[in-house]
Design an enzyme around this catalytic site. Structure first.
Site, PDB file in Angstrom:
ATOM      1  NE  ARG A  24      -4.345  -1.319   0.281  1.00 15.67           N
ATOM      2  CZ  ARG A  24      -4.590  -2.387  -0.459  1.00 15.67           C
ATOM      3  NH1 ARG A  24      -3.687  -2.803  -1.336  1.00 15.67           N
ATOM      4  NH2 ARG A  24      -5.732  -3.040  -0.333  1.00 15.67           N
ATOM      5  CG  HIS A  77      -3.314  -0.745  -6.902  1.00 20.42           C
ATOM      6  ND1 HIS A  77      -3.684  -0.085  -5.760  1.00 20.42           N
ATOM      7  CD2 HIS A  77      -3.229  -2.064  -6.541  1.00 20.42           C
ATOM      8  CE1 HIS A  77      -3.842  -0.952  -4.761  1.00 20.42           C
ATOM      9  NE2 HIS A  77      -3.573  -2.160  -5.221  1.00 20.42           N
ATOM     10  CD  GLU A 107      -3.097   3.213  -5.509  1.00 25.84           C
ATOM     11  OE1 GLU A 107      -3.984   2.359  -5.694  1.00 25.84           O
ATOM     12  OE2 GLU A 107      -2.011   2.967  -4.942  1.00 25.84           O
TER      13      GLU A 107
END
Length: 301
Positions: A214, A262, A243
């Site tokens: 993360r 991602h 993000e």
């Protein structure tokens, strides 16, 4: 064996099939004993679905920080995550990033003229893996043909395939020896910002940070400063903070950075892994066997 399960709030056909394969019965929420959840990431939505007849909730992701930090996750009902279901594909992505770093592909993909040979070997490198759950253990297996020395950071004790295991509280000790530092730990209040200015100072000048966990585990501004100063060799990031990473962000401009959106877990693999976890846990729930991927409210993962 019949288990009454509510799949929602979005009735995803793949998850309905996964429940039925295990002998479960898909029912309206008010009749359900369990919830297979796939919907909004707003914790309030899931909280509103839980009633006194629910004794188990299956979450759709491996990272469950949005629900743990909101206090939705409890011991009763028990919550399970997709932890481990996506390990092989995310580990594959981490390996691809490491190879791209070693071979200089992150720069070669951008150049328009012949240049010097700046590649190196991944083989026989030292790899520090921060977090030895499903991703970390899968990556260790993928690294075996390369003869890498793996140093695992884990509170589990023994990690198969690792030359050394260090508890999480001492993770900084492994940074000076690593060619690659792979971040694969869960996002919790304890791991937030665990890589910042102090940690980058400990890393080797040619070492790469690889983050497939993360974005919140890395202090982005400190990473930018370390990269600009050539304090570390580079960074390969499948996750960022913020993000999505905004257009014009300094990370986009640095030539020692490799960024993917991602995408370590392809959508087809995501659905396959989640469906397999749902089927396995519905069977276990029906027979009273221990569920896979149980989330600890205290630990946050």
């Amino acid at each position: 064996m019949t288990v009454a399960v509510h799949v929602g709030p979005e009735p995803v056909p793949a998850l309905i099939d996964a429940v039925r394969r295990a002998g479960g019965r898909v029912v309206p929420l008010e009749e359900a004993e369990a919830i297979v959840y796939y919907g909004s990431d707003d914790p309030a939505e899931l909280r509103s679905m839980i009633h006194e007849g629910i004794s188990w909730v299956q979450l759709p992701h491996a990272g469950v920080e949005r629900w743990t930090t909101a206090g939705v996750v409890t011991d009763d009902p028990v919550f399970t995550a997709a932890t481990g279901s996506y390990g092989p594909q995310v580990a594959e992505h981490a390996l691809a990033m490491m190879l791209a770093a070693a071979k200089g592909l992150y720069r070669a993909a951008r150049v328009k003229s012949w240049g010097p040979n700046g590649s190196r070997e991944l083989a026989r490198s030292t790899v520090a893996i921060i977090g030895s759950g499903g991703i970390g253990q899968s990556l260790i297996r993928l690294l075996e043909p390369f003869g890498c020395t793996v140093v695992a950071v884990s509170d589990r004790g023994e990690v198969p395939g690792a030359a050394k295991v260090v508890p999480r509280a001492r993770y900084r000790e492994v940074l000076p020896e690593a060619d690659y530092v792979v971040v694969a730990a869960p996002a919790t209040p304890q791991t937030a910002g665990m890589f910042g200015a102090d940690e980058f100072e400990l890393m080797r000048g040619d070492a790469w940070l690889v983050n497939v966990a993360r974005g919140s585990l890395v202090v982005t501004d400190d990473l930018v400063r370390a990269l600009r100063a050539d304090q570390i060799g580079g960074a390969a990031l499948d996750v960022t903070d913020p993000e999505p990473l905004p257009d014009g962000h300094p990370l986009w401009e640095l030539d020692n950075v490799l960024i993917t959106p991602h995408s370590a877990n392809p959508r087809a693999a995501y659905w396959r892994g989640l469906a397999e976890r749902v089927t396995a846990n519905v069977r276990r729930f029906g027979t009273g066997a221990p569920l896979e991927g149980v989330v600890s409210p205290k630990q946050g993962f």
